[in-house]
Design a protein around this motif. Structure first.
Motif, PDB file in Angstrom:
ATOM      1  N   GLY A  77      22.674  16.950 -22.125  1.00 42.97           N
ATOM      2  CA  GLY A  77      22.295  17.904 -21.072  1.00 42.97           C
ATOM      3  C   GLY A  77      23.520  18.534 -20.436  1.00 42.97           C
ATOM      4  N   ARG A  78      23.271  19.560 -19.646  1.00 42.46           N
ATOM      5  CA  ARG A  78      24.372  20.254 -18.975  1.00 42.46           C
ATOM      6  C   ARG A  78      24.127  20.288 -17.477  1.00 42.46           C
ATOM      7  NH1 ARG A  78      24.294  25.666 -20.137  1.00 42.46           N
ATOM      8  NH2 ARG A  78      22.102  25.492 -20.653  1.00 42.46           N
ATOM      9  N   HIS A  79      25.065  19.768 -16.717  1.00 41.56           N
ATOM     10  CA  HIS A  79      25.042  19.925 -15.264  1.00 41.56           C
ATOM     11  C   HIS A  79      25.580  21.311 -14.971  1.00 41.56           C
ATOM     12  CE1 HIS A  79      23.869  16.244 -13.361  1.00 41.56           C
ATOM     13  NE2 HIS A  79      24.677  15.516 -14.094  1.00 41.56           N
ATOM     14  N   LEU A  80      24.702  22.235 -14.610  1.00 42.54           N
ATOM     15  CA  LEU A  80      25.173  23.594 -14.378  1.00 42.54           C
ATOM     16  C   LEU A  80      26.025  23.667 -13.117  1.00 42.54           C
ATOM     17  CD1 LEU A  80      21.953  25.548 -15.340  1.00 42.54           C
ATOM     18  CD2 LEU A  80      23.912  24.961 -16.752  1.00 42.54           C
ATOM     19  N   GLU A  81      25.685  22.821 -12.132  1.00 38.67           N
ATOM     20  CA  GLU A  81      26.413  22.881 -10.864  1.00 38.67           C
ATOM     21  C   GLU A  81      27.858  22.431 -11.031  1.00 38.67           C
ATOM     22  OE1 GLU A  81      23.806  21.038 -11.553  1.00 38.67           O
ATOM     23  OE2 GLU A  81      22.120  21.470 -10.211  1.00 38.67           O
ATOM     24  N   THR A  82      28.051  21.389 -11.818  1.00 38.06           N
ATOM     25  CA  THR A  82      29.409  20.845 -11.938  1.00 38.06           C
ATOM     26  C   THR A  82      30.077  21.258 -13.245  1.00 38.06           C
ATOM     27  OG1 THR A  82      28.482  18.843 -12.903  1.00 38.06           O
ATOM     28  CG2 THR A  82      28.898  18.816 -10.536  1.00 38.06           C
TER      29      THR A  82
END
Lengths: 417, 168
Positions: free
Chosen positions: B111-116
């Protein structure tokens, strides 16, 4: 003095060479593995050098040894070692400045170097860069501190990464692209809209359809660039990103078969016994198109290097090839993945595009619609690896095609029963 | 060395209640409980995904800790390695969010943490004896065992089925 000899000799201390050396150390722990690298620095993660330009990473923070899968010890890495020639009959190499090393098995993993178009005049001026080595990054970082404007020649991914590094340093950047749009190797102009918007928003100035004629220099090196439309742009530095060429200068006359790069069979072996090649310098094949290709991607080089390592250590392993086009990254705030056949203008492929305000999704099927041959995802790249798996495996997609079209493919679809 | 435990999935038992997904997200939240997790920003992310396969099968999909993990070898920043538990882990300090791992993972579970701007994946709950998803599963569709124990269980199940078949 006893002759200097390595059981396994690797020329090139980057992705392919080091990945191979790691595998060999694990497969044949008692063997002598030597890596010759012409760079002065110990092996490092090359794709990380833009972070040295920004200052976010120090050179010692991007070293290979001890990071990620690079944990095998006992590899004799010799920096500053440029190989002049290979003598296949004596099974030895000549190192610049004297010295000869003999080998049991040899890996050619010399990589590639930036292509500097000869038609651009004055590229030897101070302040002209091609961001390839850690030493380039150091110099670029220094120059970026002394100037406030840069012109980038070439709109490929590497130059975009250099661009963002300079933007982060507060340098004003103009990108000059010969093609009608940026990233033309990875997508067609019509596919690049979202990325172009993101680049424009990031404060980058882009000039398309123009190429550089020459570098204008003054007493401090680069002072500007002259373009083919007769215009001139003032700048304090220039970065050239016009692709790469394989490092094969030391091979003519060796008897090793060359066709642009080093030709290898499916087990990464060269035409001459006990010699293998991997990475940017090797000619491999694309499983989708069947064509012989050369790529310049870290990820590909590691995979091929590992394969070569197994073959050299006696474990016969076939290389599955790679896509001529494959890359993932994020430019500005826009992530994207491009892989396989994505240039479809004038072809008879079955193409499906879905676009929203923030995402763009293009999937390309064979003309009969039965195989997935390429995919471009912009904005949302969720699960991209599964599509790569489908493309690479040349799978008959049958019942999962609707899932590929609407982007709901998941691993459960691959399970049998 | 003791053989590491793996998370196995018995798809015949999965009812797609998604309790595991919630337990996973909560276990990876700052607050560590559902109510606190609901309010957190960035929202805690689950690292396994209960997927539906037509017509009636449900499959929890999660990182398989591949032997020759493609993500680990593909990573361009050296952020992915195998730890002493034999779990493939991403060092978020080193991750630069280039998404190469997302491009090569054949299971689609990174998954991808878009915020970080960092990638994330199943970390097998390093601070727990048993991963949160496994503990939470009400139907025991998720099984945490060594491969040897698991295959022994499968063999025993098959044998008892054979025996009961013979009795008929």
């Amino acid at each position: 003095m006893a002759a200097d000899r390595a059981d396994y000799l690797v020329i090139g201390g980057s992705a392919a060479g080091m990945a191979a050396a790691q595998v060999i150390r694990r497969q044949a722990p008692s063997s002598r593995v030597t890596v010759l690298s012409e760079e002065p620095d110990m092996p490092y993660f090359r794709p990380m050098i833009p972070y040295v330009v920004t200052g976010r990473k120090k050179p010692e923070e991007i070293g290979l040894q001890g990071n990620g899968p690079y944990t095998a010890g006992g590899i004799d890495v010799r920096t500053g070692s440029h190989v002049d020639s290979v003598d296949v009959s004596r099974k030895s190499v000549a190192v610049k400045g004297g010295g000869r090393l003999s080998y049991g098995r040899l890996l050619l993993a010399t990589g590639s170097r930036p292509y500097i178009p000869p038609e651009i005049q004055g590229t030897d001026a101070q302040g002209v860069f091609a961001l390839r080595k850690l030493s380039d990054a150091r110099e670029m970082a220094r120059r970026a501190g002394d100037t406030n404007s840069a012109v980038m020649l070439g709109g490929g991914l590497l130059n975009l990464k250099a661009t963002f590094a300079l933007l982060e340093r507060g340098v004003k950047v103009t990108l000059v692209v010969q093609s009608p749009e940026v990233l033309s190797q990875l997508m067609e102009p019509g596919d690049a809209g979202l990325i172009r918007d993101a680049l424009d928003k990031a404060g980058l100035k882009i000039v398309t359809g123009r190429s550089a004629k020459g570098i204008i220099s003054g007493k401090n090196g680069v002072a500007g660039v002259s373009l083919d439309d007769g215009s001139e742009m003032a700048c304090g530095m220039v970065c050239i990103g016009k692709g790469v060429r394989p490092n094969i200068d030391f091979l003519p006359g060796s008897g090793i078969t060359i066709d642009k790069g080093i030709v290898v069979d499916k087990n990464t072996a060269c035409s001459t016994p006990d010699i293998f090649a991997a990475g940017d310098v090797a000619v491999t094949f694309d499983p989708v198109t069947g064509k012989r290709i050369m790529t310049g991607l870290w990820t590909n080089a590691v995979e091929m290097g590992r394969c070569a390592g197994y073959n050299m250590a006696g474990k016969k392993t076939a290389y599955a090839g790679t896509f001529g086009i494959m890359n993932a990254t994020q430019v500005a705030d826009m992530p994207f993945v491009s892989m396989g056949i994505v240039h479809t203008k004038g072809s008879d492929h079955e193409v499906h595009v879905r676009a929203s305000g923030s995402t763009y999704r293009k999937v390309v099927f064979s003309p009969d619609g039965e195989r997935l041959v390429g995919a471009l995802f912009v904005g949302d790249i969720t699960g991209a690896g599964m599509y790569r798996y489908v493309i690479r495996g040349n799978m008959n997609i049958g019942r999962i095609k609707p899932r590929i079209l609407d982007g709901t493919l998941h691993y459960g679809h691959f399970l049998k029963g | 060395m003791q053989e590491p435990k793996e998370i196995f999935v018995d798809t015949s038992r999965c009812t797609a209640c998604k309790t595991c997904e919630i337990a996973c997200a909560v276990a990876h939240s700052k607050g560590g409980n559902l109510y606190a997790a609901l309010m957190e920003s960035p929202a805690p992310k689950r690292r396994l995904y209960v997927e539906w396969v037509s017509p009636d099968k449900h499959v929890p999909v999660l990182c398989r800790q591949c032997e020759d993990a493609p993500c680990m070898h593909a990573c361009i920043s050296g952020a992915i390695s195998r730890d002493e538990r034999s779990v493939v882990v991403t060092d978020t300090d080193k991750c630069i969010g280039c998404w190469t791992c997302v491009m090569v993972c054949p299971f689609g579970v990174i998954g991808r943490h878009l915020e970080t701007h960092k990638s994330y994946r199943c970390d097998r709950c390093p601070d727990r004896e048993t991963p949160a998803c496994v503990s939470s599963c009400p139907t025991k569709a998720l099984i945490y065992r060594t491969a040897e124990e698991f295959s022994h269980g499968v063999r025993r199940g098959a044998a008892s089925e054979l025996v009961s078949g013979e009795g008929k």
